[in-house]
Design a protein around this motif. Structure first.
Motif, PDB file in Angstrom:
ATOM      1  N   VAL A  89       0.863  -1.177   0.000  1.00 49.74           N
ATOM      2  CA  VAL A  89       0.000   0.000   0.000  1.00 49.74           C
ATOM      3  C   VAL A  89       0.898   1.225   0.000  1.00 49.74           C
ATOM      4  O   VAL A  89       1.807   1.332   0.817  1.00 49.74           O
ATOM      5  N   THR A  90       0.659   2.119  -0.950  1.00 50.25           N
ATOM      6  CA  THR A  90       1.392   3.381  -0.987  1.00 50.25           C
ATOM      7  C   THR A  90       0.388   4.510  -0.789  1.00 50.25           C
ATOM      8  O   THR A  90      -0.825   4.280  -0.763  1.00 50.25           O
ATOM      9  N   ASN A  91       0.896   5.709  -0.646  1.00 49.42           N
ATOM     10  CA  ASN A  91       0.021   6.859  -0.465  1.00 49.42           C
ATOM     11  C   ASN A  91       0.151   7.819  -1.631  1.00 49.42           C
ATOM     12  O   ASN A  91       1.245   8.066  -2.133  1.00 49.42           O
ATOM     13  N   LYS A  92      -0.994   8.363  -2.029  1.00 51.71           N
ATOM     14  CA  LYS A  92      -1.022   9.402  -3.063  1.00 51.71           C
ATOM     15  C   LYS A  92      -0.613  10.726  -2.424  1.00 51.71           C
ATOM     16  O   LYS A  92      -0.416  10.819  -1.208  1.00 51.71           O
ATOM     17  N   ALA A  93      -0.517  11.750  -3.231  1.00 50.06           N
ATOM     18  CA  ALA A  93      -0.107  13.068  -2.745  1.00 50.06           C
ATOM     19  C   ALA A  93      -1.031  13.593  -1.646  1.00 50.06           C
ATOM     20  O   ALA A  93      -0.587  14.318  -0.752  1.00 50.06           O
ATOM     21  N   ASP A  94      -2.301  13.198  -1.690  1.00 46.92           N
ATOM     22  CA  ASP A  94      -3.249  13.660  -0.667  1.00 46.92           C
ATOM     23  C   ASP A  94      -3.261  12.748   0.563  1.00 46.92           C
ATOM     24  O   ASP A  94      -4.125  12.870   1.419  1.00 46.92           O
ATOM     25  N   ALA A  95      -2.305  11.818   0.634  1.00 48.49           N
ATOM     26  CA  ALA A  95      -2.125  10.875   1.747  1.00 48.49           C
ATOM     27  C   ALA A  95      -3.156   9.755   1.760  1.00 48.49           C
ATOM     28  O   ALA A  95      -3.180   8.944   2.677  1.00 48.49           O
ATOM     29  N   SER A  96      -4.008   9.643   0.751  1.00 54.91           N
ATOM     30  CA  SER A  96      -4.946   8.521   0.678  1.00 54.91           C
ATOM     31  C   SER A  96      -4.219   7.309   0.090  1.00 54.91           C
ATOM     32  O   SER A  96      -3.295   7.453  -0.710  1.00 54.91           O
ATOM     33  N   PRO A  97      -4.608   6.117   0.511  1.00 52.48           N
ATOM     34  CA  PRO A  97      -3.904   4.916   0.067  1.00 52.48           C
ATOM     35  C   PRO A  97      -4.242   4.536  -1.375  1.00 52.48           C
ATOM     36  O   PRO A  97      -5.329   4.820  -1.870  1.00 52.48           O
TER      37      PRO A  97
END
Length: 100
Positions: free
Chosen positions: A42-50
């Motif tokens: 699981v990584t995070n997008k720029a908005d911190a959502s997974p």
């Protein structure tokens, strides 16, 4: 896709599209389950959502299927950059995809 009026749009075979969308949802679900059966990251997008490989793979299944079923109808999908408002403001129809 821009037109002067919604009446200028070619008709769509909604029954065929409905059946196709159901098939795409099932295929995307299968893709998701295959990935969830592994030790996925699981990584995070720029908005911190997974975001996971399941997100990306299922979106690819759905977007490719929609583009095949209804060529020329644009697709806006959660994990892809949305076209600018200027580009999409004249769209009379489009697909909006949130794959999970």
């Amino acid at each position: 896709m821009t037109t002067d009026s919604p009446l200028d749009l070619p008709p769509l075979d909604l029954e065929r599209l409905r059946e196709g969308v159901v098939d795409l949802a099932a295929a995307a679900g299968g893709t998701i389950l295959e990935i969830y059966a592994t030790d996925f990251e699981v990584t995070n997008k720029a908005d911190a959502s997974p975001v996971t490989a399941a997100d990306l793979a299922s979106q690819r299944v759905i977007v490719e299927g929609l583009e095949s079923m209804a060529p020329g109808v644009p697709v806006i999908a959660e994990e892809a950059r949305a076209p600018s408002f200027e580009e999409r403001r004249g769209w009379r129809r489009f697909w909006l995809v949130d794959q999970l």
